[in-house]
Each structure stands twice: as C-alpha cells, then as structure tokens.
Design a protein around this motif. Structure first.
Motif, PDB file in Angstrom:
ATOM      1  N   PRO A 100      46.308  49.907  56.003  1.00 52.55           N
ATOM      2  CA  PRO A 100      47.659  49.563  55.179  1.00 52.55           C
ATOM      3  C   PRO A 100      47.231  48.501  54.069  1.00 52.55           C
ATOM      4  O   PRO A 100      47.744  48.606  53.067  1.00 52.55           O
ATOM      5  N   ALA A 101      46.466  47.622  54.446  1.00 49.18           N
ATOM      6  CA  ALA A 101      46.392  46.645  53.526  1.00 49.18           C
ATOM      7  C   ALA A 101      45.488  46.983  52.424  1.00 49.18           C
ATOM      8  O   ALA A 101      45.659  46.737  51.053  1.00 49.18           O
ATOM      9  N   THR A 102      44.352  47.561  52.660  1.00 50.15           N
ATOM     10  CA  THR A 102      43.536  48.343  51.540  1.00 50.15           C
ATOM     11  C   THR A 102      44.065  49.207  50.542  1.00 50.15           C
ATOM     12  O   THR A 102      43.852  49.231  49.512  1.00 50.15           O
ATOM     13  N   ALA A 103      44.757  50.084  51.289  1.00 49.55           N
ATOM     14  CA  ALA A 103      45.522  51.051  50.390  1.00 49.55           C
ATOM     15  C   ALA A 103      46.853  50.659  49.701  1.00 49.55           C
ATOM     16  O   ALA A 103      46.888  50.975  48.626  1.00 49.55           O
ATOM     17  N   ALA A 104      47.373  49.259  50.179  1.00 48.06           N
ATOM     18  CA  ALA A 104      48.380  48.946  49.309  1.00 48.06           C
ATOM     19  C   ALA A 104      47.618  48.201  48.086  1.00 48.06           C
ATOM     20  O   ALA A 104      48.215  48.051  47.007  1.00 48.06           O
ATOM     21  N   VAL A 105      46.765  47.731  48.242  1.00 51.78           N
ATOM     22  CA  VAL A 105      46.021  46.865  47.126  1.00 51.78           C
ATOM     23  C   VAL A 105      45.536  47.814  46.077  1.00 51.78           C
ATOM     24  O   VAL A 105      45.492  47.766  45.202  1.00 51.78           O
ATOM     25  N   SER A 106      44.799  49.008  46.456  1.00 54.18           N
ATOM     26  CA  SER A 106      44.455  49.956  45.805  1.00 54.18           C
ATOM     27  C   SER A 106      45.670  50.725  45.081  1.00 54.18           C
ATOM     28  O   SER A 106      45.303  51.169  43.915  1.00 54.18           O
ATOM     29  N   ALA A 107      46.831  50.576  45.421  1.00 53.95           N
ATOM     30  CA  ALA A 107      48.092  51.185  44.726  1.00 53.95           C
ATOM     31  C   ALA A 107      48.602  50.085  43.671  1.00 53.95           C
ATOM     32  O   ALA A 107      49.495  50.542  43.060  1.00 53.95           O
ATOM     33  N   MET A 108      48.201  48.851  43.794  1.00 55.56           N
ATOM     34  CA  MET A 108      48.724  47.968  42.788  1.00 55.56           C
ATOM     35  C   MET A 108      47.857  47.806  41.548  1.00 55.56           C
ATOM     36  O   MET A 108      46.411  48.286  41.392  1.00 55.56           O
ATOM     37  N   LYS A 109      48.758  47.792  40.511  1.00 45.23           N
ATOM     38  CA  LYS A 109      48.075  47.954  39.191  1.00 45.23           C
ATOM     39  C   LYS A 109      47.121  46.764  38.813  1.00 45.23           C
ATOM     40  O   LYS A 109      46.302  46.805  38.137  1.00 45.23           O
ATOM     41  N   CYS A 110      47.578  45.572  39.196  1.00 46.59           N
ATOM     42  CA  CYS A 110      46.725  44.213  39.274  1.00 46.59           C
ATOM     43  C   CYS A 110      45.426  44.488  39.875  1.00 46.59           C
ATOM     44  O   CYS A 110      44.489  43.682  39.536  1.00 46.59           O
ATOM     45  N   GLY A 111      45.243  45.140  40.892  1.00 47.88           N
ATOM     46  CA  GLY A 111      43.855  45.327  41.608  1.00 47.88           C
ATOM     47  C   GLY A 111      43.846  44.258  42.620  1.00 47.88           C
ATOM     48  O   GLY A 111      44.803  43.519  43.164  1.00 47.88           O
ATOM     49  N   LEU A 112      42.635  44.012  43.050  1.00 50.90           N
ATOM     50  CA  LEU A 112      42.406  42.807  43.877  1.00 50.90           C
ATOM     51  C   LEU A 112      42.441  41.428  43.095  1.00 50.90           C
ATOM     52  O   LEU A 112      41.594  41.294  41.987  1.00 50.90           O
ATOM     53  N   LEU A 113      43.246  40.549  43.635  1.00 52.48           N
ATOM     54  CA  LEU A 113      43.471  39.287  42.968  1.00 52.48           C
ATOM     55  C   LEU A 113      42.614  38.397  43.359  1.00 52.48           C
ATOM     56  O   LEU A 113      42.390  38.188  44.716  1.00 52.48           O
ATOM     57  N   PRO A 114      42.105  37.198  42.572  1.00 51.68           N
ATOM     58  CA  PRO A 114      41.310  36.109  43.186  1.00 51.68           C
ATOM     59  C   PRO A 114      42.186  35.025  44.015  1.00 51.68           C
ATOM     60  O   PRO A 114      42.329  34.038  43.370  1.00 51.68           O
ATOM     61  N   LEU A 115      42.691  35.247  44.938  1.00 53.29           N
ATOM     62  CA  LEU A 115      43.633  34.370  45.652  1.00 53.29           C
ATOM     63  C   LEU A 115      43.004  33.681  46.750  1.00 53.29           C
ATOM     64  O   LEU A 115      43.807  32.704  46.958  1.00 53.29           O
ATOM     65  N   SER A 116      41.891  34.033  47.178  1.00 52.82           N
ATOM     66  CA  SER A 116      41.491  33.426  48.358  1.00 52.82           C
ATOM     67  C   SER A 116      39.750  33.494  48.081  1.00 52.82           C
ATOM     68  O   SER A 116      39.325  34.004  47.091  1.00 52.82           O
ATOM     69  N   HIS A 117      39.051  32.634  49.087  1.00 51.19           N
ATOM     70  CA  HIS A 117      37.703  32.663  49.097  1.00 51.19           C
ATOM     71  C   HIS A 117      36.971  33.803  49.360  1.00 51.19           C
ATOM     72  O   HIS A 117      36.088  34.040  48.704  1.00 51.19           O
ATOM     73  N   GLU A 118      37.687  34.634  50.266  1.00 51.49           N
ATOM     74  CA  GLU A 118      37.327  35.922  50.679  1.00 51.49           C
ATOM     75  C   GLU A 118      37.273  36.867  49.610  1.00 51.49           C
ATOM     76  O   GLU A 118      36.223  37.602  49.145  1.00 51.49           O
ATOM     77  N   ALA A 119      38.163  36.867  48.633  1.00 56.31           N
ATOM     78  CA  ALA A 119      38.325  37.652  47.353  1.00 56.31           C
ATOM     79  C   ALA A 119      37.111  37.352  46.449  1.00 56.31           C
ATOM     80  O   ALA A 119      36.696  38.249  45.857  1.00 56.31           O
ATOM     81  N   LEU A 120      36.622  36.059  46.444  1.00 56.01           N
ATOM     82  CA  LEU A 120      35.626  35.515  45.577  1.00 56.01           C
ATOM     83  C   LEU A 120      34.420  35.919  46.138  1.00 56.01           C
ATOM     84  O   LEU A 120      33.276  36.516  45.293  1.00 56.01           O
TER      85      LEU A 120
END
Length: 529
Positions: free
Chosen positions: A159-179
């Motif tokens: 659900p988390a990956t499907a929700a992010v894939s449905a966002m227009k903004c995509g994966l945002l650099p909000l955390s160290h894991e995202a970097l």
C-alpha cells in the motif's frame, strides 16, 4: 555444530530442542502452543534434487531468491498479485528464476523456483507442477533486455509503494532513506509489455544507471547487481514510502513539509554497508547490502529456515595468532614453542632445552647475508651483515637471455645426449647409485647384507689323464705277467727262486719297472675283471 548446518547431529539437536520446548516446564522455557507445534519448511531442499541443467552457482542463487520470498512474507509485504521477484541465472544463456503462479511466499523453496528463458518459456520446471504467469514476467523481461548489468529485480506493490507511485510528486526527499535510494526513474505502465514501442519507452525512461523504477499506479521496482543490493534498495524504498505517506497525512500537504537538499544532506557513497567497519575495525571490501542481508540470513537460520546461504563475514571474533614468518615444519612438530616473554618450564631436561633452542634457530629466517670481498673490511676476506644494513645496489640481477646461458663452454651436444640416455637407462634398470662406493667392506658378509650377484667363471680345461702302463704291452707279455701273479698267489714263490738259481736267468717280466705294491694292485684288478 562444526560439521555444518546440514549434518545429522544438528538435526538431532533441533529435534531435542523442539521436544524440550513442547514438553518442558513452562516456567523454564515459556513457549505458546501455537509456536511450539509450528513446522518450518526449509528453504534449502536441494539435497536430493539435482537437475541436469543446473549451472555453476545456481544452487546458491536459488537459496537466496527463496530466502527473499520468505523475508517479504515475514515483513508482510507479500501480495497475492502484482508482486514478482526474479533473478538472472546465466548471462550467456539468458535464463531466469521465477516463482510459479499459485505458490505462496511462505512456502517457497529453492527447488520450487522455475527456470525460464527471456521469452518466458520454461527451461526447468522445478519441483512443482505449477505454471508461470507470462504477463507479470513480460515487464521483467523488458528490463533485463534493456539492462544487461542487472542481476535481480524486486517488484514491490505494498500500500505505501502503490500510494507513492500514484502521487504526481513522486518520491520526495523527506528522509535519509529516500536519499539512500538515489536516482529514481518514472514510467507510465499500463500492465502489459507486448509492443516494441513500450520496450523502447521503458529503456529511455530507465536509463543506463538508474536502480529504482516507479511504475505509475503499479508500485516500485528495485534493480540490483546482486540479490543483496536489490533487497537493500527495496527495504529503503518501503521505509521511505511509509514515511512519506505518514508525513503527507499529518502535515496536510506537500507545502507544509521540509525537503532535504541532496547537495547538502548527501548520504554515504556506498550506503551504510560499503564503509561499515571503518570506525570499529579494519575495512573489508563488500557489496552493497551484504552485511545486512547476512544478518537477516542468520536470523532465518536461527528460526530453523535453513537458508543454505554461504556466509562471507564471520560474526564471532577469531582469536588472533602470533604471526610467524616461518611455519613450523612437520619434522619438528613434537617440540613446543613458547611465546615471546613467557619463561620455559623449569623442569625441562637440559637436553630437551638445547634441542628446542637448536630447532628454534633452524626455523628462524636467515636475516644475514654474506658481503663480497670488495665490500668487506681489508682485514677479513668475507663478513656477514644483516639484510637491512646492506645498501641497495650491492647485488646485480642477471638477465637470463638464453636457457643454455650457464652451460659450460665447448660442450659437445652428443656427449650430453649420451649421458642423458645413460642416466635414463640406469633409472629404467634401477641401477642408479649415489656415486663412488667404498670397497673397504666389500668382502664382509653379514646376515643383513644383500645377496651379491654370482660371478660366472670361465670353464677350466680338464687336466690330461695319467697314461695307462698296460697300453704298450703285447698279449704274450700280459699272459706271462698274469701267470706270474697266479704263482705268487698260490705260494710258488720259492720254486720260482730255485729255477732262477739253477738256470741263472730271471723269468720274463713287464718291461715297465713298477713297484711291487703297485704291480700287485694292478694285477689284482686285472684278474678280478
């Protein structure tokens, strides 16, 4: 435990532990009934299953991919559909390992994986009778064709990956894991990859180095050069997606969130793995995510999954041994060596101590080197110095330009060949000796002496026989001699003497003068015959 995880002793130990956990005291070992009777299906079940088409390293690859399926099941990331994990087995033949359709992630084993080619055709069916879903594999086939460097693909549809894939903004650099995820590519995926135009568009979107592919409204795919790297990436993707979904829900919008600047907040170049140990110990070269994956494999092995994973980094600290420049040879293993600073045992025999000192001296490296006469002092012909004290350039290397460079001059090749053939002949006849042998004890023969070879002497010519004295006598003379012998036997010797006296002449005798004894013996033999 020393024989390995697959030995019968460890299996018996597990059975004993399960029995004690089930029937033991609840106070000493509290175990719930549901967990006590749970039977874990082992991941590595390739002991009796050995397909003929298995290539080098495929056994370990099957165990790794099956272990990743179990990890996704334990983390709760497994979905009934849209989740697909594949691995490239051979780049030459383009074969891949795929989970058969209808098999749950919690029951995947190494032998249940199916081997297919780039078109999805089954090469090795595995231990199950289930088929492969070609529609889900078509996406992986297109990615493998566009990226030859990729070895493993993990498609996550939580659900988390499907929700992010449905966002227009995509994966945002909000955390160290995202970097840590790094560069992210986006692709509008419609569910199938049958047209060539879709494959070309996917190749353009993915690029040559991107390791994360966001499928619009279809989750996220992690690409890795190994299983460890792919799982390391997908783990951080899942964590970053969960943080982003929770942050957006709490903040009420993207405008209320603080974004991290990638130029300022740069993550470690190799993640948390490549440089692990640089602070706490010597740095070891490792692949991305390998240490974390080994920790997870140890967890599964401790739970009884029997992953069959080959560990590269030991957990327990090994006791460091004293480094010796020269190893102890086999001929002196009966002698004990003491560590530096430790006094020897006072009760050792003096002869034993002298022998140990001699053995230690023989096993120490030769740190001295003989110096030439021109380098030595004028009062000595040669001297010995330590290797560290000798200045560089004291010796000159000899360049070997010809294999016969050190052969003596004026050597006849024919003589060399004859000598070589002679040595070969001696070796063939087992006549090879150690050199000139002493002849001092040549005539001494003992019980243990080897049998000497018999010397054949030349035949000696026979000696000539003694001539027979009767060969020259006539029959008349022999007859008279026989009569004379008869008269002597009958006692007529006196009458014969009287006749001789009266006539004055002796009777006729043998012309050969033989002694009386010999004449009697010869006459006796003739008469007897």
């Amino acid at each position: 435990m020393k024989k390995g995880g697959s030995s019968s002793n460890l299996w018996a130990l597990r059975q004993i532990a399960d029995f004690m956990a089930t029937h033991g005291s609840p106070a000493a070992l509290p175990v719930t009934p549901s967990t006590a009777v749970t039977i874990v299906t082992p991941i590595n079940d390739l002991h009796g299953w050995e397909p003929s088409s298995m290539v080098k390293g495929e056994r370990l690859m099957r165990c790794k991919l099956a272990s990743v399926h179990r990890l996704l099941d334990l983390y709760g990331w497994a979905q009934l559909a849209n989740t697909c994990l594949t691995m490239r087995v051979s780049k030459e033949q383009e074969h891949f390992l795929v989970l058969p359709d209808g098999l749950a992630y919690g029951e995947v084993t190494a032998s249940s994986l199916v081997k297919v080619n780039i078109l999805g055709e089954v090469v090795e069916k595995g231990s199950t009778a289930l088929a492969v879903d070609l529609s889900s594999f078509s996406l992986h086939s297109a990615i493998y064709s566009a990226r030859p460097d990729v070895r493993c693909l993990l498609h996550l549809h939580t659900p988390a990956t499907a929700a992010v894939s449905a966002m227009k903004c995509g994966l945002l650099p909000l955390s160290h894991e995202a970097l840590l995820v790094g560069e992210v590519a986006y692709y509008d995926y419609n569910g199938v990859m049958e047209e060539e135009e879709d494959r070309v568009e996917l190749q353009k979107s993915l690029g040559p180095t991107c390791k994360v592919l966001v499928l619009r409204n279809h989750g996220i795919v992690a690409l890795g050069e190994s299983v460890e790297e792919a799982f390391y990436t997908i783990y951080h993707i899942q964590t970053a997606c969960q943080i982003q979904v929770a942050a957006l829900c709490s903040a009420g919008g993207e405008q209320n969130l603080i974004m991290l600047d990638r130029n300022v907040h740069r993550p470690v170049a190799k993640g948390t793995v490549g440089w692990a140990g640089s602070t706490f110990g010597p740095m070891q070269k490792s692949r991305l995510g390998e240490h974390e994956f080994e920790a997870l494999m140890r967890t599964l092995d401790n739970l009884g999954y029997r992953t069959g994973y080959a560990y590269r980094f030991p957990v327990l600290l090994e006791r460091s041994r004293t480094r010796r420049e020269v190893e102890v040879p086999a001929t002196v293993t009966s002698f004990s060596f003491h560590e530096d600073g430790v006094q020897p045992h006072p009760r050792l025999h003096p002869h034993t101590q002298r022998q140990q000192q001699k053995t230690r001296w023989l096993n120490t490296p030769n740190v001295y080197q003989k110096v030439n006469q021109d380098q030595a002092s004028p009062g000595h012909r040669t001297t010995w110095q330590k290797s560290e004290e000798i200045t560089q350039g004291s010796g000159r290397a000899i360049k070997i330009e010809n294999p016969n460079q050190f052969v003596p001059l004026f050597t006849n090749p024919k003589e060399v060949l004859e000598t070589r053939n002679k040595i070969r002949e001696q070796n063939r006849q087992d006549m090879k000796t150690a050199g000139p042998q002493s002849q001092v004890l040549a005539s001494v023969i003992t019980d243990n002496s080897p049998p000497s070879p018999e010397i054949v002497e030349p035949p000696v010519p026979p000696e000539p026989e003694t001539p027979n004295p009767f060969n020259e006598l006539t029959d008349h003379e022999l007859e008279e001699y026989r009569k004379e012998v008869q008269r002597k036997q009958h006692g007529q010797q006196d009458g014969v003497e009287e006749v001789v006296n009266d006539t004055g002449s002796s009777p006729t005798t043998s012309p050969i003068k033989t002694p009386a004894a010999s004449g009697q013996s010869f006459g006796t033999e003739i008469l007897s015959h």
